[in-house]
Design a protein around this motif. Structure first.
Motif, PDB file in Angstrom:
ATOM      1  N   GLU A   3     -20.855   8.582  64.097  1.00 34.90           N
ATOM      2  CA  GLU A   3     -21.297   9.321  62.916  1.00 34.90           C
ATOM      3  C   GLU A   3     -22.622   8.784  62.371  1.00 34.90           C
ATOM      4  O   GLU A   3     -23.454   9.554  61.889  1.00 34.90           O
ATOM      5  N   ARG A   4     -22.818   7.480  62.446  1.00 38.36           N
ATOM      6  CA  ARG A   4     -24.074   6.873  61.967  1.00 38.36           C
ATOM      7  C   ARG A   4     -25.221   7.049  62.949  1.00 38.36           C
ATOM      8  O   ARG A   4     -26.371   6.754  62.631  1.00 38.36           O
ATOM      9  N   GLY A   5     -24.906   7.483  64.166  1.00 38.33           N
ATOM     10  CA  GLY A   5     -25.949   7.640  65.176  1.00 38.33           C
ATOM     11  C   GLY A   5     -26.282   6.359  65.901  1.00 38.33           C
ATOM     12  O   GLY A   5     -27.296   6.271  66.593  1.00 38.33           O
ATOM     13  N   LEU A  37     -20.545  15.215  63.327  1.00 39.40           N
ATOM     14  CA  LEU A  37     -19.140  14.841  63.464  1.00 39.40           C
ATOM     15  C   LEU A  37     -18.479  14.631  62.107  1.00 39.40           C
ATOM     16  O   LEU A  37     -17.361  15.077  61.877  1.00 39.40           O
ATOM     17  N   LYS A  38     -19.171  13.971  61.195  1.00 41.64           N
ATOM     18  CA  LYS A  38     -18.586  13.715  59.878  1.00 41.64           C
ATOM     19  C   LYS A  38     -18.253  15.024  59.163  1.00 41.64           C
ATOM     20  O   LYS A  38     -17.186  15.148  58.556  1.00 41.64           O
ATOM     21  N   THR A  93     -10.049   6.868  60.999  1.00 43.72           N
ATOM     22  CA  THR A  93      -8.928   6.282  61.744  1.00 43.72           C
ATOM     23  C   THR A  93      -8.128   7.368  62.455  1.00 43.72           C
ATOM     24  O   THR A  93      -7.792   7.238  63.642  1.00 43.72           O
ATOM     25  N   GLU A  94      -7.832   8.441  61.740  1.00 42.75           N
ATOM     26  CA  GLU A  94      -7.076   9.546  62.328  1.00 42.75           C
ATOM     27  C   GLU A  94      -7.861  10.213  63.458  1.00 42.75           C
ATOM     28  O   GLU A  94      -7.297  10.540  64.505  1.00 42.75           O
ATOM     29  N   ILE A 126     -15.767   5.810  65.956  1.00 46.69           N
ATOM     30  CA  ILE A 126     -16.075   7.043  65.227  1.00 46.69           C
ATOM     31  C   ILE A 126     -17.175   6.779  64.208  1.00 46.69           C
ATOM     32  O   ILE A 126     -18.121   7.559  64.072  1.00 46.69           O
ATOM     33  N   SER A 127     -17.087   5.659  63.501  1.00 42.22           N
ATOM     34  CA  SER A 127     -18.107   5.293  62.522  1.00 42.22           C
ATOM     35  C   SER A 127     -19.481   5.143  63.174  1.00 42.22           C
ATOM     36  O   SER A 127     -20.485   5.646  62.668  1.00 42.22           O
TER      37      SER A 127
END
Length: 69
Positions: free
Chosen positions: A36-38, A7-8, A19-20, A32-33
């Motif tokens: 992305e970190r799993g 995703l990142k 944020t977007e 989202i964070s």
């Protein structure tokens, strides 16, 4: 069940921040964070939304690898 993602990388290509991406997907930046970190596996609906935003398939972004015994 390890669920890996790109995703990142897709977000970076789009030139948008977490944020977007969250606003486009209807979730928070923190979600989202975590993805992305799993640390969080998105629902099918959210995975489909993210794939649509990235103009990719779910399989392009999310990779599932079964544990081997």
């Amino acid at each position: 069940m390890p669920l890996y993602n790109k995703l990142k990388e897709y977000r970076t290509v789009l030139g948008i921040n977490q944020t977007e991406m969250g606003k486009l997907a209807g979730v928070s930046r923190q979600t989202i964070s975590l993805i992305e970190r799993g640390d969080y596996s998105p629902s099918v609906t959210l995975a489909l939304k993210l794939a649509r935003i990235c103009q990719a398939t779910v399989e392009d972004i999310f990779i599932y690898e079964e544990d081997t015994l």
